[in-house]
Scaffold this motif. Structure first.
Motif, PDB file in Angstrom:
ATOM      1  N   ALA A 178     -21.076   5.613  -6.267  1.00  0.00           N
ATOM      2  CA  ALA A 178     -21.892   6.258  -5.245  1.00  0.00           C
ATOM      3  C   ALA A 178     -21.156   6.325  -3.914  1.00  0.00           C
ATOM      4  O   ALA A 178     -21.377   7.217  -3.112  1.00  0.00           O
ATOM      5  CB  ALA A 178     -23.204   5.504  -5.082  1.00  0.00           C
ATOM      6  N   ASN A 179     -20.269   5.362  -3.668  1.00  0.00           N
ATOM      7  CA  ASN A 179     -19.539   5.326  -2.405  1.00  0.00           C
ATOM      8  C   ASN A 179     -18.085   5.757  -2.572  1.00  0.00           C
ATOM      9  O   ASN A 179     -17.257   5.434  -1.735  1.00  0.00           O
ATOM     10  CB  ASN A 179     -19.582   3.914  -1.822  1.00  0.00           C
ATOM     11  N   SER A 180     -17.774   6.478  -3.628  1.00  0.00           N
ATOM     12  CA  SER A 180     -16.379   6.793  -3.899  1.00  0.00           C
ATOM     13  C   SER A 180     -16.032   8.249  -3.598  1.00  0.00           C
ATOM     14  O   SER A 180     -15.230   8.849  -4.269  1.00  0.00           O
ATOM     15  CB  SER A 180     -16.024   6.464  -5.351  1.00  0.00           C
ATOM     16  N   ILE A 181     -16.670   8.818  -2.585  1.00  0.00           N
ATOM     17  CA  ILE A 181     -16.360  10.193  -2.198  1.00  0.00           C
ATOM     18  C   ILE A 181     -14.916  10.256  -1.708  1.00  0.00           C
ATOM     19  O   ILE A 181     -14.416   9.335  -1.089  1.00  0.00           O
ATOM     20  CB  ILE A 181     -17.322  10.705  -1.116  1.00  0.00           C
ATOM     21  N   CYS A 182     -14.259  11.338  -2.018  1.00  0.00           N
ATOM     22  CA  CYS A 182     -12.907  11.578  -1.533  1.00  0.00           C
ATOM     23  C   CYS A 182     -12.901  12.855  -0.708  1.00  0.00           C
ATOM     24  O   CYS A 182     -13.663  13.778  -0.985  1.00  0.00           O
ATOM     25  CB  CYS A 182     -11.924  11.732  -2.694  1.00  0.00           C
ATOM     26  N   CYS A 183     -12.051  12.885   0.272  1.00  0.00           N
ATOM     27  CA  CYS A 183     -11.925  14.072   1.116  1.00  0.00           C
ATOM     28  C   CYS A 183     -10.626  14.784   0.761  1.00  0.00           C
ATOM     29  O   CYS A 183      -9.572  14.162   0.737  1.00  0.00           O
ATOM     30  CB  CYS A 183     -11.903  13.674   2.590  1.00  0.00           C
ATOM     31  N   GLY A 184     -10.725  16.068   0.497  1.00  0.00           N
ATOM     32  CA  GLY A 184      -9.537  16.858   0.195  1.00  0.00           C
ATOM     33  C   GLY A 184      -8.782  17.247   1.456  1.00  0.00           C
ATOM     34  O   GLY A 184      -7.566  17.371   1.460  1.00  0.00           O
ATOM     35  N   GLU A 185      -9.545  17.427   2.537  1.00  0.00           N
ATOM     36  CA  GLU A 185      -8.941  17.782   3.822  1.00  0.00           C
ATOM     37  C   GLU A 185      -9.887  17.349   4.932  1.00  0.00           C
ATOM     38  O   GLU A 185     -11.053  17.053   4.700  1.00  0.00           O
ATOM     39  CB  GLU A 185      -8.671  19.274   3.907  1.00  0.00           C
ATOM     40  N   PHE A 186      -9.354  17.307   6.146  1.00  0.00           N
ATOM     41  CA  PHE A 186     -10.159  16.917   7.295  1.00  0.00           C
ATOM     42  C   PHE A 186     -10.909  18.123   7.851  1.00  0.00           C
ATOM     43  O   PHE A 186     -10.410  19.239   7.845  1.00  0.00           O
ATOM     44  CB  PHE A 186      -9.276  16.334   8.405  1.00  0.00           C
ATOM     45  N   SER A 187     -12.106  17.857   8.356  1.00  0.00           N
ATOM     46  CA  SER A 187     -12.899  18.894   9.007  1.00  0.00           C
ATOM     47  C   SER A 187     -12.289  19.228  10.364  1.00  0.00           C
ATOM     48  O   SER A 187     -11.769  18.358  11.056  1.00  0.00           O
ATOM     49  CB  SER A 187     -14.330  18.396   9.198  1.00  0.00           C
ATOM     50  N   LYS A 188     -12.363  20.474  10.745  1.00  0.00           N
ATOM     51  CA  LYS A 188     -11.875  20.912  12.060  1.00  0.00           C
ATOM     52  C   LYS A 188     -12.974  20.784  13.120  1.00  0.00           C
ATOM     53  O   LYS A 188     -12.738  20.943  14.304  1.00  0.00           O
ATOM     54  CB  LYS A 188     -11.404  22.371  12.006  1.00  0.00           C
ATOM     55  N   VAL A 189     -14.203  20.498  12.670  1.00  0.00           N
ATOM     56  CA  VAL A 189     -15.357  20.433  13.556  1.00  0.00           C
ATOM     57  C   VAL A 189     -15.378  19.088  14.290  1.00  0.00           C
ATOM     58  O   VAL A 189     -15.242  18.040  13.669  1.00  0.00           O
ATOM     59  CB  VAL A 189     -16.664  20.585  12.742  1.00  0.00           C
ATOM     60  N   LYS A 190     -15.551  19.147  15.620  1.00  0.00           N
ATOM     61  CA  LYS A 190     -15.761  17.923  16.388  1.00  0.00           C
ATOM     62  C   LYS A 190     -17.269  17.704  16.436  1.00  0.00           C
ATOM     63  O   LYS A 190     -17.994  18.374  17.156  1.00  0.00           O
ATOM     64  CB  LYS A 190     -15.191  18.032  17.800  1.00  0.00           C
ATOM     65  N   VAL A 191     -17.733  16.769  15.633  1.00  0.00           N
ATOM     66  CA  VAL A 191     -19.159  16.510  15.492  1.00  0.00           C
ATOM     67  C   VAL A 191     -19.677  15.832  16.765  1.00  0.00           C
ATOM     68  O   VAL A 191     -19.110  14.834  17.197  1.00  0.00           O
ATOM     69  CB  VAL A 191     -19.429  15.597  14.270  1.00  0.00           C
ATOM     70  N   PRO A 192     -20.748  16.359  17.370  1.00  0.00           N
ATOM     71  CA  PRO A 192     -21.303  15.702  18.561  1.00  0.00           C
ATOM     72  C   PRO A 192     -21.809  14.292  18.218  1.00  0.00           C
ATOM     73  O   PRO A 192     -22.485  14.109  17.204  1.00  0.00           O
ATOM     74  CB  PRO A 192     -22.472  16.606  18.962  1.00  0.00           C
ATOM     75  N   VAL A 193     -21.464  13.327  19.035  1.00  0.00           N
ATOM     76  CA  VAL A 193     -21.801  11.929  18.749  1.00  0.00           C
ATOM     77  C   VAL A 193     -23.314  11.712  18.653  1.00  0.00           C
ATOM     78  O   VAL A 193     -23.769  10.863  17.884  1.00  0.00           O
ATOM     79  CB  VAL A 193     -21.154  10.967  19.773  1.00  0.00           C
ATOM     80  N   ASN A 194     -24.103  12.481  19.394  1.00  0.00           N
ATOM     81  CA  ASN A 194     -25.555  12.304  19.325  1.00  0.00           C
ATOM     82  C   ASN A 194     -26.142  12.810  18.011  1.00  0.00           C
ATOM     83  O   ASN A 194     -27.304  12.540  17.705  1.00  0.00           O
ATOM     84  CB  ASN A 194     -26.250  12.965  20.520  1.00  0.00           C
ATOM     85  N   LYS A 195     -25.373  13.531  17.223  1.00  0.00           N
ATOM     86  CA  LYS A 195     -25.822  14.023  15.906  1.00  0.00           C
ATOM     87  C   LYS A 195     -25.420  13.074  14.774  1.00  0.00           C
ATOM     88  O   LYS A 195     -25.907  13.188  13.662  1.00  0.00           O
ATOM     89  CB  LYS A 195     -25.244  15.414  15.610  1.00  0.00           C
ATOM     90  N   VAL A 196     -24.512  12.136  15.058  1.00  0.00           N
ATOM     91  CA  VAL A 196     -24.006  11.221  14.029  1.00  0.00           C
ATOM     92  C   VAL A 196     -24.966  10.042  13.887  1.00  0.00           C
ATOM     93  O   VAL A 196     -25.255   9.347  14.858  1.00  0.00           O
ATOM     94  CB  VAL A 196     -22.590  10.706  14.379  1.00  0.00           C
ATOM     95  N   VAL A 197     -25.464   9.835  12.652  1.00  0.00           N
ATOM     96  CA  VAL A 197     -26.364   8.707  12.408  1.00  0.00           C
ATOM     97  C   VAL A 197     -25.645   7.531  11.741  1.00  0.00           C
ATOM     98  O   VAL A 197     -26.041   6.388  11.908  1.00  0.00           O
ATOM     99  CB  VAL A 197     -27.592   9.106  11.559  1.00  0.00           C
ATOM    100  N   SER A 198     -24.579   7.841  11.003  1.00  0.00           N
ATOM    101  CA  SER A 198     -23.814   6.778  10.348  1.00  0.00           C
ATOM    102  C   SER A 198     -22.446   7.317   9.941  1.00  0.00           C
ATOM    103  O   SER A 198     -22.173   8.511  10.061  1.00  0.00           O
ATOM    104  CB  SER A 198     -24.551   6.248   9.116  1.00  0.00           C
ATOM    105  N   TYR A 199     -21.617   6.409   9.473  1.00  0.00           N
ATOM    106  CA  TYR A 199     -20.292   6.799   8.977  1.00  0.00           C
ATOM    107  C   TYR A 199     -19.862   5.799   7.916  1.00  0.00           C
ATOM    108  O   TYR A 199     -20.428   4.707   7.802  1.00  0.00           O
ATOM    109  CB  TYR A 199     -19.264   6.840  10.111  1.00  0.00           C
TER     110      TYR A 199
END
Length: 102
Positions: A29-50
């Motif tokens: 369930a926690n083994s997601i892999c990223c193929g590439e990095f997002s170019k989007v700078k996510v606003p910190v007030n929209k981030v709930v977790s990481y």
């Protein structure tokens, strides 16, 4: 007596199988892999977790990344070496630490 021993063995075997399968499903369930990095700078007030991408199996994920989860439920793979990412992680940590203490 022999059937009792067989039954006991079967119960222990089934219990071990269920335990090992539960651990595997949690890991997957926690083994997601990223193929590439997002170019989007996510606003910190929209981030709930990481969370960090999985390192359960060596060389499982091609790149090590942080995944930001937003209020809307979207997930963005970001480069942990990017300066704004470190800042966002610190702010989310501070937010969650403060909420936990309250």
């Amino acid at each position: 007596m022999r059937s009792l021993m067989c039954l006991l063995f079967l119960v222990i075997f089934c219990a071990l199988q269920m335990t090992s399968n539960a651990t595997s499903s949690i890991d997957l369930a926690n083994s997601i892999c990223c193929g590439e990095f997002s170019k989007v700078k996510v606003p910190v007030n929209k981030v709930v977790s990481y969370y960090w991408t999985s390192s359960i199996v060596p060389h499982h994920c091609p790149i090590r990344a942080i995944v930001f989860k937003t209020i809307a439920g979207k997930e963005y793979c970001v480069d942990p070496k990017t300066p704004w990412v470190k800042s966002h992680v610190d702010k989310v940590d501070k937010r969650t630490t403060t909420a936990t203490k309250a």
